[in-house]
Design an enzyme around this catalytic site. Structure first.
Site, PDB file in Angstrom:
ATOM      1  N   CYS A 224      13.348 -21.415 -10.646  1.00  0.00           N
ATOM      2  CA  CYS A 224      11.941 -21.220 -10.297  1.00  0.00           C
ATOM      3  C   CYS A 224      11.531 -19.760 -10.237  1.00  0.00           C
ATOM      4  CB  CYS A 224      11.646 -21.895  -8.959  1.00  0.00           C
ATOM      5  SG  CYS A 224      11.948 -23.676  -8.951  1.00  0.00           S
ATOM      6  N   HIS A 303      20.383 -11.012  -7.051  1.00  0.00           N
ATOM      7  CA  HIS A 303      21.186 -12.121  -7.590  1.00  0.00           C
ATOM      8  C   HIS A 303      22.422 -12.316  -6.717  1.00  0.00           C
ATOM      9  CE1 HIS A 303      22.830 -14.963 -10.364  1.00  0.00           C
ATOM     10  NE2 HIS A 303      21.975 -14.674 -11.317  1.00  0.00           N
ATOM     11  N   HIS A 387      -2.103  -9.651   0.543  1.00  0.00           N
ATOM     12  CA  HIS A 387      -1.949 -11.036   0.095  1.00  0.00           C
ATOM     13  C   HIS A 387      -0.470 -11.328  -0.195  1.00  0.00           C
ATOM     14  CE1 HIS A 387      -6.308 -11.069  -0.339  1.00  0.00           C
ATOM     15  NE2 HIS A 387      -6.211  -9.984  -1.072  1.00  0.00           N
ATOM     16  N   HIS A 391       6.585 -18.563  -3.354  1.00  0.00           N
ATOM     17  CA  HIS A 391       6.857 -19.704  -4.233  1.00  0.00           C
ATOM     18  C   HIS A 391       6.721 -21.021  -3.484  1.00  0.00           C
ATOM     19  CE1 HIS A 391       8.722 -22.544  -6.852  1.00  0.00           C
ATOM     20  NE2 HIS A 391       9.840 -22.591  -6.162  1.00  0.00           N
ATOM     21  N   HIS A 420       0.160 -28.437  -1.854  1.00  0.00           N
ATOM     22  CA  HIS A 420      -0.581 -29.671  -1.601  1.00  0.00           C
ATOM     23  C   HIS A 420      -1.285 -30.174  -2.857  1.00  0.00           C
ATOM     24  CE1 HIS A 420      -4.090 -32.069  -0.241  1.00  0.00           C
ATOM     25  NE2 HIS A 420      -3.257 -32.498   0.699  1.00  0.00           N
ATOM     26  N   ASN A 424       5.361 -28.622  -6.496  1.00  0.00           N
ATOM     27  CA  ASN A 424       6.234 -27.522  -6.918  1.00  0.00           C
ATOM     28  C   ASN A 424       6.196 -27.456  -8.440  1.00  0.00           C
ATOM     29  OD1 ASN A 424       8.264 -25.739  -7.574  1.00  0.00           O
ATOM     30  ND2 ASN A 424       9.825 -26.703  -6.297  1.00  0.00           N
TER      31      ASN A 424
END
Length: 496
Positions: A224, A303, A387, A391, A420, A424
């Site tokens: 993702c 990572h 802001h 994810h 919502h 995802n």
């Protein structure tokens, strides 16, 4: 009983002390230079015109000194501007809006689960409990092949979903930016789980008849957070290719990855992942400065793949019956927390004001020298960003980051509402969140945005953007027909 004394941490006096401290430390250079400049100005005024003329005549210059000084200044300026990295602009972006026929309400999802798993009511009940607490709404979408009973995850269906999502986002981007296909110099497509041959990037090149010398890349298996990896790759390429445009396409193809077995760890993605995609236009052309929306400031990648637990916490494998699915480990949140900790340790010095860095340093020294049990100081990232785009991987991810970063409900509103409305959508979720902020009319010139994404491997990646101009509320886009309904209240549990 006597009234309780007010909480010290919320004291009004303490608030102003903290504000004074922040102003003093963050403007220490300015506050130091002002008296020096004032003293110099007073001294110059005291000398008067005659004194200044005498001072000038007392200085001796010859031609060689002047030429050498001019050469040095020109040489230093040339080296500086040649070594200075090119500014990367985000001209505009477009998000895919699934057709209403792909909508999957809770009742439909559960009915299909009962029909697909008729001999395993416990797995059906497990999915229902997950869905009730997921934070998803009734308007999320799954691709057409998943609506069949049983689902038909064929190669043709997967390609069909890829074409629908990617081409729709690309068409919308062309329309918004007036970009011509021949103007694309770099193309990067990221999709983690679906990697056909020819690649998805080749599919885009074939569809739009892009130039034969285009630099194309297809990223797969990176989870993702691959969207920000694509941004980082595009940034590096734009540094070495002047006067170029780069298009980044971020998506996840759901069709071939819908799990039809009974392993609970593999049923989780069925409940959370939904259709989505985004196309982003980046450029290093100076002519794009005026109309571009944002400027890329930093990209920080972390990572944790060297650790075995982190490597296997999101893992594609076969179950006992030979059915392929994505297994999510119970240690996922703990591993994500460690990855986030490493990431913000790197990004903190780049973005935090001096006042926060000083407090963090003093606390660190105090723990090392005086008392290791001192509570570590968590920097206030709200001073660095207006802001936050976290994810939308799940409710637990958003809750954990809100708690750890001490964010308000408004700061995580875009992430919760994106989860919502769209579910995802993997690497593209950050762009639905950015579109939400714009659609609410909250994006002002100079605002700073922090995008945070997690991905298999295990990775935590961050991107920092700065808004170039106040963004007018868009009349199109994924939120155009529903933004007035948001934000909505999302209960802890939705009874099905």
């Amino acid at each position: 009983m006597p009234p309780m004394s007010p909480e010290f941490s919320t004291s009004v006096k303490l608030k102003y002390v903290k504000l004074g401290y922040q102003y003093l430390v963050n403007h220490i250079i300015t506050l130091t230079l002002i008296p020096i400049i004032t003293a110099i100005s007073v001294e110059i005024l005291r000398l008067g015109p005659d004194g200044l003329l005498d001072l000038w005549t007392s200085l001796h210059f010859d031609l060689i000194q002047i030429l050498c000084s001019a050469f040095f200044i020109i040489f230093a300026a040339t080296v500086y501007f040649m070594s200075k990295p090119r500014t990367i602009f985000l001209v505009d972006y477009a998000c895919f809006k699934p057709p209403v026929t792909c909508r999957v309400p809770f009742s439909t999802f559960m009915e299909h689960s009962r029909l697909i798993l008729p001999n395993n009511p416990k797995s059906v009940e497990f999915q229902m409990r997950i869905l009730e607490r997921s934070g998803l709404g009734e308007e999320t979408c799954l691709p057409p092949a998943i609506h069949y009973i049983p689902p038909k995850p064929t190669m043709d269906a997967a390609r069909g979903e890829a074409e629908l999502v990617i081409f729709s986002a690309m068409d919308a981007l062309f329309q918004k930016t007036e970009l011509k296909p021949k103007d694309i110099d770099i193309l990067i497509v990221n999709c983690s789980l679906f990697s056909p041959t020819p690649s998805l990037s080749a599919m885009v090149i074939n569809k739009y008849k892009l130039r034969s010398n285009i630099k194309s890349f297809n990223l797969s298996g990176m989870g993702c957070s691959a969207g920000l990896i694509s941004i980082d790759l595009a940034r590096d390429l734009l540094q070495v290719h002047p006067n170029s445009n780069a298009v980044v396409v971020s998506t996840e193809i759901i069709t071939p990855n819908y799990y039809q077995g009974n392993e609970r760890a593999m049923l989780l993605p069925n409940c959370l992942f939904r259709m989505g995609g985004a196309a982003i236009l980046l450029s290093n052309r100076r002519s794009e400065r005026r109309r571009s929306k944002y400027r890329l400031v930093h990209v920080v990648r972390t990572h944790k793949g060297a650790d075995d637990k982190a490597f296997r916490c999101v893992f594609e494998e076969q179950d006992k019956e030979g059915k392929v699915g994505i297994s999510l480990s119970k240690d996922l949140m703990a591993i994500a927390g460690e990855a986030l900790k490493s990431n913000i340790t790197t990004i903190g010095p780049l973005v935090l004001p001096a006042s926060e860095q000083l407090l963090f340093l003093l606390t660190l020294i105090g723990r090392k020298i005086f008392n290791p049990k001192w509570k570590p100081y968590i920097p206030d990232f709200k001073q660095a960003f207006e802001h936050f785009c976290i994810h939308a991987g799940g409710r637990a991810v958003i809750d954990e980051l809100q708690k750890n970063l001490q964010l308000s409900s408004e700061h995580v509103e875009a992430s919760r509402m994106t989860l919502h409305r769209w579910g995802n959508t993997s690497s593209s979720s950050l762009w639905y969140e950015l579109s939400y902020i714009e659609s609410k009319g909250r994006m002002k010139k100079g605002d700073r945005i922090w995008q945070i994404a997690f991905g298999s491997g295990f990775k935590c990646n961050s991107a920092v953007w700065k808004c170039n101009r106040t963004i007018k509320t868009p009349l199109d886009g994924p939120w155009d027909d529903c933004i007035d309904r948001y934000p909505v209240h999302i209960p802890e549990v939705v009874k099905l």
